[in-house]
Enzyme design. Structure first.
Site, PDB file in Angstrom:
ATOM      1  N   HIS A 261      -4.909 -12.775  -2.951  1.00  0.00           N
ATOM      2  CA  HIS A 261      -4.741 -11.874  -4.100  1.00  0.00           C
ATOM      3  C   HIS A 261      -3.584 -10.900  -3.849  1.00  0.00           C
ATOM      4  CE1 HIS A 261      -6.292  -9.294  -7.474  1.00  0.00           C
ATOM      5  NE2 HIS A 261      -5.724  -8.340  -6.745  1.00  0.00           N
ATOM      6  N   GLU A 262      -3.619 -10.217  -2.712  1.00  0.00           N
ATOM      7  CA  GLU A 262      -2.583  -9.215  -2.437  1.00  0.00           C
ATOM      8  C   GLU A 262      -1.220  -9.857  -2.217  1.00  0.00           C
ATOM      9  OE1 GLU A 262      -3.269  -6.278  -3.098  1.00  0.00           O
ATOM     10  OE2 GLU A 262      -5.459  -6.326  -3.017  1.00  0.00           O
ATOM     11  N   HIS A 265       0.497 -10.025  -5.546  1.00  0.00           N
ATOM     12  CA  HIS A 265       1.162  -8.752  -5.846  1.00  0.00           C
ATOM     13  C   HIS A 265       2.497  -8.663  -5.092  1.00  0.00           C
ATOM     14  CE1 HIS A 265      -1.761  -6.608  -8.255  1.00  0.00           C
ATOM     15  NE2 HIS A 265      -2.714  -6.698  -7.340  1.00  0.00           N
ATOM     16  N   GLU A 291      -1.237  -7.472 -12.130  1.00  0.00           N
ATOM     17  CA  GLU A 291      -2.506  -8.139 -11.828  1.00  0.00           C
ATOM     18  C   GLU A 291      -2.476  -9.609 -12.226  1.00  0.00           C
ATOM     19  OE1 GLU A 291      -4.889  -7.140  -9.994  1.00  0.00           O
ATOM     20  OE2 GLU A 291      -4.229  -5.070  -9.787  1.00  0.00           O
TER      21      GLU A 291
END
Length: 493
Positions: A261-262, A265, A291
């Site tokens: 997930h990160e 980003h 997001e």
């Protein structure tokens, strides 16, 4: 020198202080000893005030008036639009409020790290009361300046052009079909047999596994790093992106997907237009688009069968000596698509996650608009958790209203970005599949075609386009939540 040139040079100066603030913030959350918090908070508040002074200098109004009369390119006009938006956002706030909010937020967030573990709502609410009061004051000032409601004025910081009326409609629709879909999938999965991680999975091995996955996702380690923190986040700046996760040695599933997930980003940050570095037009379009990239990595790619095959293979390599079938591709698919009604947002599955977001959105909207008090939040949280997920959080503040970091420093208006991001991500994937063999690229271990599409359609655009323009240019239409609904039904039913 033209007025536009003066504005861009001024923006570059501000961005360098923002750079320092971002790295100090990462350090505060990741490695700073607890005894350093008071001095660090004061230093960062001082930096916030200095940047605010730069953003609100009297000559800027004259420069904007002159620049708007100059003959500018399309790109420069977009830059001017974003420069003026930032200036207007900063110019409405008094310096004293900026400093007070920074100090109150640092104090509240630092104490929260201990208070949450101790389920100490009484201690937390004393600090949080000041954060809420200052945030409401900020919201009202912004509302007076823009003609928006207080909450919409805060929402506009994170989602330019989005208002709660449209979110109410969007989320009301989701609430008509999501609870039934969750129950259908839980019933469908109830007879499935799978093996859960048990035993010790050392932090060292989990980190090594995470680094391998980041390499697969083409993270640029010359311009970023992976660390550990209480709450996973992506910080730093595009040339020095800092991502964090948290580890639990009893299982590795959550920290690994947190890294995916990160990394989404981080790849967005690393892919922003370098020619516009230091200018607001070179920054991320909105938190919803930000997001969308993390959720594209985590949900669209990360939980696909093709990517899960890589995760199972890599995990089996790092955690040797386990022959129970835990690391089989089939077992990993069940682990990473398991739907369960649970308390914690950051650990929630793809299907129940929107319920966590809608709950927070409805509470923060009414809190900032003055319809409820901060002391009402635990009871409202419990009511909505029971309504949306059938769970009680009565007396359970740690796993209820104290679980998120966002409200500790007054980031009200942020939460809708998560579900907006999930919807954008589904729409981007549907558009991408029209021209890219996504599964083939993942299976080959070379995800370049996927990242090329994202770079050309999302990353390289920065904030040159409005959110609606960006999404329409990439997919042929503005946000259409049907793609998200179709994606969930297709994957889980």
């Amino acid at each position: 020198m033209s007025a536009f040139k003066k504005l861009t040079e001024h923006s570059l100066k501000i961005s360098r202080f923002a750079h320092l603030g971002a790295i100090c913030g990462w350090d505060q959350a990741a490695v700073m000893p607890s005894g350093g918090n008071q001095a660090r908070s004061e230093a960062m508040a001082e930096l916030s005030v200095h940047m605010h002074n730069l953003q609100t200098q009297p000559q800027l109004a004259e420069w904007f008036a002159e620049a708007e009369q100059e003959s500018l390119s399309t790109q420069d006009n977009a830059t001017l639009r974003e420069l003026k938006r930032n200036w207007q956002q900063a110019n409405v706030l008094p310096e004293a409020l900026v400093e007070a909010k920074s100090l109150a937020g640092s104090k509240c967030e630092h104490a929260w790290r201990t208070q949450r573990g101790e389920n100490d709502w009484t201690g937390f609410k004393k600090n949080w009361a000041e954060v809420v009061k200052l945030s409401q004051e900020e919201a009202q000032i912004r509302a007076d300046a823009t003609g928006l409601s207080p909450y919409d004025a805060m929402l506009d910081i994170y989602e330019p052009g989005t208002q709660s009326a449209s979110l109410d409609t969007l989320f009301s629709d989701v609430k008509t079909w999501l609870p039934e879909l969750i129950d259908q999938v839980i019933e469908k999965q109830s007879s499935e047999q799978f093996i859960e991680p048990q035993g010790k999975f050392s932090t060292e091995k989990q980190k090594a596994l995470g680094l391998d996955v980041m390499n697969l996702l083409q993270f640029d380690f010359n311009h970023g790093r992976l660390d550990e923190s209480v709450h996973p986040f992506c910080g730093g700046v595009p040339t020095d992106v800092r991502i964090t996760t948290r580890y639990d040695e009893n299982e590795f599933v959550q920290s690994l997907m947190g890294i995916v997930h990160e990394t989404g980003h981080a790849r967005y940050e690393q892919g922003l237009p370098k020619a516009l570095a230091g200018l607001p037009s070179g920054e991320a379009r909105s938190m919803g688009i930000h997001e969308s990239q993390s959720l594209f990595f985590e949900m669209q790619v990360g939980r696909s069968d093709a990517f899960i095959a890589h995760l199972s293979r890599l995990a089996g390599t790092h955690f040797t000596g386990n022959d129970t079938g835990l690391f089989s591709k089939e077992n990993f698919q069940k682990l990473y698509t398991r739907v369960k009604k649970d308390f914690i947002r950051v650990d929630a599955d793809e299907l129940t996650y929107p319920a966590h977001v809608i709950l927070r959105y409805e509470i923060e909207r009414d809190l900032i608009n003055g319809k409820i008090k901060h002391t009402d939040v635990p009871e409202l949280w419990n009511q909505k958790m029971q309504q949306y997920l059938g769970l009680s959080t009565e007396g359970n503040f740690k796993n209820g209203c104290m679980q998120d970091i966002h409200w500790t420093d007054g980031a009200f208006g942020y939460f809708p970005s998560y579900t907006l991001g999930a919807m954008y991500a589904a729409q981007f994937m549907a558009a991408m599949k029209l021209t890219v063999d996504v599964d083939g690229a993942i299976q080959s271990s070379d995800l370049t075609p996927i990242f090329t599409w994202l770079s050309e359609n999302i990353w390289s655009k920065g904030s040159l386009l409005t959110t609606d323009e960006l999404v329409k240019q990439a997919t042929g239409e503005t946000l259409n939540a049907q793609f998200f609904k179709d994606h969930l039904k297709g994957r889980y039913l």
